[in-house]
Design a protein around this motif. Structure first.
Motif, PDB file in Angstrom:
ATOM      1  N   THR A  25      -1.091  -5.961  13.558  1.00  0.00           N
ATOM      2  CA  THR A  25      -2.524  -6.200  13.737  1.00  0.00           C
ATOM      3  C   THR A  25      -3.276  -6.017  12.439  1.00  0.00           C
ATOM      4  OG1 THR A  25      -2.371  -5.439  16.033  1.00  0.00           O
ATOM      5  CG2 THR A  25      -4.561  -5.500  15.035  1.00  0.00           C
ATOM      6  N   ARG A  26      -2.968  -4.935  11.693  1.00  0.00           N
ATOM      7  CA  ARG A  26      -3.635  -4.700  10.421  1.00  0.00           C
ATOM      8  C   ARG A  26      -3.294  -5.790   9.417  1.00  0.00           C
ATOM      9  NH1 ARG A  26      -2.226   0.768  11.484  1.00  0.00           N
ATOM     10  NH2 ARG A  26      -0.399   0.577  10.126  1.00  0.00           N
ATOM     11  N   TYR A  64       2.828  -7.677  -4.230  1.00  0.00           N
ATOM     12  CA  TYR A  64       2.243  -6.372  -3.942  1.00  0.00           C
ATOM     13  C   TYR A  64       3.053  -5.240  -4.561  1.00  0.00           C
ATOM     14  CZ  TYR A  64      -0.975  -8.632  -0.741  1.00  0.00           C
ATOM     15  OH  TYR A  64      -1.957  -9.423  -0.220  1.00  0.00           O
ATOM     16  N   SER A  65       3.800  -5.555  -5.616  1.00  0.00           N
ATOM     17  CA  SER A  65       4.456  -4.496  -6.373  1.00  0.00           C
ATOM     18  C   SER A  65       3.407  -3.736  -7.173  1.00  0.00           C
ATOM     19  CB  SER A  65       5.521  -5.078  -7.303  1.00  0.00           C
ATOM     20  OG  SER A  65       4.932  -5.990  -8.222  1.00  0.00           O
ATOM     21  N   LYS A  66       3.743  -2.518  -7.586  1.00  0.00           N
ATOM     22  CA  LYS A  66       2.750  -1.662  -8.250  1.00  0.00           C
ATOM     23  C   LYS A  66       2.174  -2.289  -9.524  1.00  0.00           C
ATOM     24  CE  LYS A  66       3.382   2.692  -8.032  1.00  0.00           C
ATOM     25  NZ  LYS A  66       3.874   4.083  -8.214  1.00  0.00           N
ATOM     26  N   PRO A  67       3.001  -2.871 -10.428  1.00  0.00           N
ATOM     27  CA  PRO A  67       2.399  -3.468 -11.643  1.00  0.00           C
ATOM     28  C   PRO A  67       1.462  -4.620 -11.339  1.00  0.00           C
ATOM     29  CG  PRO A  67       4.771  -3.139 -11.919  1.00  0.00           C
ATOM     30  CD  PRO A  67       4.470  -2.925 -10.476  1.00  0.00           C
ATOM     31  N   VAL A  68       1.856  -5.493 -10.394  1.00  0.00           N
ATOM     32  CA  VAL A  68       1.023  -6.653 -10.076  1.00  0.00           C
ATOM     33  C   VAL A  68      -0.288  -6.206  -9.434  1.00  0.00           C
ATOM     34  CG1 VAL A  68       0.874  -8.760  -8.703  1.00  0.00           C
ATOM     35  CG2 VAL A  68       3.014  -8.183  -9.856  1.00  0.00           C
ATOM     36  N   VAL A  69      -0.206  -5.253  -8.503  1.00  0.00           N
ATOM     37  CA  VAL A  69      -1.415  -4.757  -7.842  1.00  0.00           C
ATOM     38  C   VAL A  69      -2.327  -4.069  -8.854  1.00  0.00           C
ATOM     39  CG1 VAL A  69      -2.272  -3.063  -6.180  1.00  0.00           C
ATOM     40  CG2 VAL A  69      -0.378  -4.567  -5.562  1.00  0.00           C
ATOM     41  N   ALA A  70      -1.746  -3.265  -9.750  1.00  0.00           N
ATOM     42  CA  ALA A  70      -2.549  -2.569 -10.759  1.00  0.00           C
ATOM     43  C   ALA A  70      -3.267  -3.561 -11.662  1.00  0.00           C
ATOM     44  CB  ALA A  70      -1.657  -1.643 -11.582  1.00  0.00           C
ATOM     45  N   LEU A  71      -2.551  -4.611 -12.094  1.00  0.00           N
ATOM     46  CA  LEU A  71      -3.174  -5.622 -12.949  1.00  0.00           C
ATOM     47  C   LEU A  71      -4.265  -6.384 -12.213  1.00  0.00           C
ATOM     48  CD1 LEU A  71      -3.157  -7.069 -15.684  1.00  0.00           C
ATOM     49  CD2 LEU A  71      -1.414  -8.613 -14.771  1.00  0.00           C
ATOM     50  N   VAL A  80       7.903   3.490   2.988  1.00  0.00           N
ATOM     51  CA  VAL A  80       8.315   4.898   3.069  1.00  0.00           C
ATOM     52  C   VAL A  80       8.887   5.214   4.443  1.00  0.00           C
ATOM     53  CG1 VAL A  80       7.468   7.276   3.047  1.00  0.00           C
ATOM     54  CG2 VAL A  80       6.692   5.659   1.299  1.00  0.00           C
ATOM     55  N   ARG A  81       8.262   4.675   5.493  1.00  0.00           N
ATOM     56  CA  ARG A  81       8.761   4.910   6.842  1.00  0.00           C
ATOM     57  C   ARG A  81      10.139   4.287   7.034  1.00  0.00           C
ATOM     58  NH1 ARG A  81       5.278   2.234   9.407  1.00  0.00           N
ATOM     59  NH2 ARG A  81       6.577   0.457   9.992  1.00  0.00           N
ATOM     60  N   ASP A  82      10.343   3.078   6.502  1.00  0.00           N
ATOM     61  CA  ASP A  82      11.647   2.433   6.622  1.00  0.00           C
ATOM     62  C   ASP A  82      12.725   3.210   5.869  1.00  0.00           C
ATOM     63  OD1 ASP A  82      10.486   0.507   8.147  1.00  0.00           O
ATOM     64  OD2 ASP A  82      10.371  -0.999   6.555  1.00  0.00           O
ATOM     65  N   ASP A  83      12.368   3.747   4.695  1.00  0.00           N
ATOM     66  CA  ASP A  83      13.335   4.552   3.939  1.00  0.00           C
ATOM     67  C   ASP A  83      13.717   5.807   4.696  1.00  0.00           C
ATOM     68  OD1 ASP A  83      13.263   2.702   1.944  1.00  0.00           O
ATOM     69  OD2 ASP A  83      11.842   3.800   0.680  1.00  0.00           O
ATOM     70  N   GLU A  84      12.731   6.422   5.371  1.00  0.00           N
ATOM     71  CA  GLU A  84      13.034   7.612   6.150  1.00  0.00           C
ATOM     72  C   GLU A  84      13.927   7.281   7.331  1.00  0.00           C
ATOM     73  OE1 GLU A  84       9.268   9.139   7.212  1.00  0.00           O
ATOM     74  OE2 GLU A  84       8.863  10.060   5.237  1.00  0.00           O
ATOM     75  N   MET A  85      13.684   6.143   7.950  1.00  0.00           N
ATOM     76  CA  MET A  85      14.545   5.718   9.062  1.00  0.00           C
ATOM     77  C   MET A  85      15.951   5.427   8.572  1.00  0.00           C
ATOM     78  SD  MET A  85      12.007   3.172  11.160  1.00  0.00           S
ATOM     79  CE  MET A  85      13.367   2.649  12.206  1.00  0.00           C
ATOM     80  N   GLY A  86      16.062   4.819   7.372  1.00  0.00           N
ATOM     81  CA  GLY A  86      17.383   4.527   6.824  1.00  0.00           C
ATOM     82  C   GLY A  86      18.136   5.766   6.425  1.00  0.00           C
ATOM     83  N   TRP A 101      -6.003  -3.465  -2.113  1.00  0.00           N
ATOM     84  CA  TRP A 101      -5.657  -2.048  -2.016  1.00  0.00           C
ATOM     85  C   TRP A 101      -5.249  -1.670  -0.591  1.00  0.00           C
ATOM     86  CZ3 TRP A 101      -3.984   1.807  -4.591  1.00  0.00           C
ATOM     87  CH2 TRP A 101      -4.098   3.114  -4.105  1.00  0.00           C
ATOM     88  N   MET A 102      -5.957  -2.203   0.405  1.00  0.00           N
ATOM     89  CA  MET A 102      -5.593  -1.925   1.790  1.00  0.00           C
ATOM     90  C   MET A 102      -4.197  -2.446   2.109  1.00  0.00           C
ATOM     91  SD  MET A 102      -9.198  -2.823   3.714  1.00  0.00           S
ATOM     92  CE  MET A 102      -8.378  -2.856   5.316  1.00  0.00           C
ATOM     93  N   GLU A 103      -3.899  -3.662   1.674  1.00  0.00           N
ATOM     94  CA  GLU A 103      -2.580  -4.242   1.949  1.00  0.00           C
ATOM     95  C   GLU A 103      -1.482  -3.497   1.196  1.00  0.00           C
ATOM     96  OE1 GLU A 103       0.173  -6.968   3.650  1.00  0.00           O
ATOM     97  OE2 GLU A 103      -1.827  -6.250   4.154  1.00  0.00           O
ATOM     98  N   TYR A 104      -1.756  -3.080  -0.028  1.00  0.00           N
ATOM     99  CA  TYR A 104      -0.766  -2.318  -0.796  1.00  0.00           C
ATOM    100  C   TYR A 104      -0.481  -0.985  -0.130  1.00  0.00           C
ATOM    101  CZ  TYR A 104       1.263   0.481  -4.525  1.00  0.00           C
ATOM    102  OH  TYR A 104       2.077   1.323  -5.258  1.00  0.00           O
ATOM    103  N   ARG A 105      -1.513  -0.287   0.322  1.00  0.00           N
ATOM    104  CA  ARG A 105      -1.304   0.986   1.011  1.00  0.00           C
ATOM    105  C   ARG A 105      -0.500   0.790   2.289  1.00  0.00           C
ATOM    106  NH1 ARG A 105      -4.710   5.327   0.259  1.00  0.00           N
ATOM    107  NH2 ARG A 105      -3.433   6.225   1.940  1.00  0.00           N
ATOM    108  N   ARG A 106      -0.806  -0.273   3.025  1.00  0.00           N
ATOM    109  CA  ARG A 106      -0.079  -0.521   4.270  1.00  0.00           C
ATOM    110  C   ARG A 106       1.396  -0.786   4.008  1.00  0.00           C
ATOM    111  NH1 ARG A 106       2.250  -4.143   7.010  1.00  0.00           N
ATOM    112  NH2 ARG A 106       1.947  -5.654   5.355  1.00  0.00           N
ATOM    113  N   ARG A 107       1.680  -1.627   3.006  1.00  0.00           N
ATOM    114  CA  ARG A 107       3.064  -1.944   2.681  1.00  0.00           C
ATOM    115  C   ARG A 107       3.800  -0.718   2.155  1.00  0.00           C
ATOM    116  NH1 ARG A 107       4.423  -7.488   1.675  1.00  0.00           N
ATOM    117  NH2 ARG A 107       2.751  -8.879   2.344  1.00  0.00           N
ATOM    118  N   ASN A 108       3.133   0.086   1.341  1.00  0.00           N
ATOM    119  CA  ASN A 108       3.764   1.270   0.801  1.00  0.00           C
ATOM    120  C   ASN A 108       4.088   2.268   1.907  1.00  0.00           C
ATOM    121  OD1 ASN A 108       4.623   2.781  -1.612  1.00  0.00           O
ATOM    122  ND2 ASN A 108       2.983   4.191  -1.050  1.00  0.00           N
TER     123      ASN A 108
END
Length: 256
Positions: free
Chosen positions: A116-117, A20-27, A85-91, A74-81
């Motif tokens: 659940t999602r 689910y990295s950006k290049p793989v998802v885009a391809l 971002v939330r984990d980076d903010e917590m860190g 796309w749904m899974e990529y958005r969820r992971r992204n």
């Protein structure tokens, strides 16, 4: 409790993060969208063709499965992204009291909704994958049973179906070969990588990559690897394993 709830989720998702990295998802989205567009265009162009099998229906189903796959990816990529971002903010925040009940309840709610999602998306993707496999068999049967008569009555639909069937076979073979190459590369290179990490870990914190200074407070895990106290506290709030050797602090000697 937060570490326990997130440990299993983090373990499972780390194994699939590369997918689910950006290049793989885009391809992935690009070629499946191309299949949908090509299918729609060919169905319009070949409206006058009269195949002797339901190959037109099969192409419609194939395009629909590609479209569903694009939506799920796309749904899974958005969820992971969003989670990343939330984990980076917590860190990036200063260390907070882990005994704060209101914050713990909020974080527990986020973990539950995210899980659940994830379960829903994965179930849908599994169903779509199984349906695609069965539909491939149906398409192969219709192409073979149609034979020369199908080729003469609907040549463009015939070759479009053949290309789609051949692509699925090629993609399956490519994934198997790629997995074998990655496994061989890890077996050959992993010992060197581990040796380098062990050498570096004795001089600096592998979380923030800063060298230890005199008087700095360190924290050692049961596996005897040490880190800055603030760094490892933030890490353990999101991941229950040693950043260096993947020692599981919840399950003792079991590594993940």
């Amino acid at each position: 409790m937060l570490v326990r709830e997130t440990a299993a989720r983090e373990l499972e998702e780390r194994r699939a993060d590369w997918g689910y990295s950006k290049p793989v998802v885009a391809l992935d989205i690009m070629w499946n969208s191309a299949f949908v567009i090509v299918s729609a265009a060919m169905l319009i162009i070949t409206i006058n063709e009269r195949p002797n099998t339901l190959i037109r229906l099969w192409i419609c189903g194939y395009a629909l499965q590609c479209l569903v796959h694009v939506v799920l990816v796309w749904m899974e990529y958005r969820r992971r992204n969003t989670r990343r971002v939330r984990d980076d903010e917590m860190g990036g925040e200063d260390f907070r009291d882990v005994n704060n009940d209101s914050e713990d309840e909020e974080e527990d709610g986020i973990v539950y909704r995210t899980s659940t999602r994830t379960s829903f998306t994965k179930r849908c993707e599994s169903i779509n994958t199984m349906a695609s496999f069965l539909w491939w068999i149906v398409g192969f049967y219709w192409v073979v049973s149609g034979g020369d008569l199908l080729l003469q009555a609907a040549p463009r639909l015939y070759w479009l179906a053949v290309v789609f069937l051949a692509f699925d076979v090629f993609f399956a073979i490519f994934c198997v070969v790629l997995a074998c190459l990655i496994g061989i590369a890890l077996c050959c290179c992993l010992p060197c990588i581990i040796a380098i990490l062990y050498a570096v870990a004795g001089q600096e914190c592998c979380i923030c990559l800063s060298s230890y200074e005199d008087g700095t407070e360190l924290h050692a895990l049961p596996c005897n690897h040490h880190f800055h106290s603030t760094c490892i506290v933030k890490w353990l709030k999101m991941n229950a394993t040693c950043p260096l050797c993947k020692y599981n602090i919840l399950k003792g000697n079991e590594q993940v």
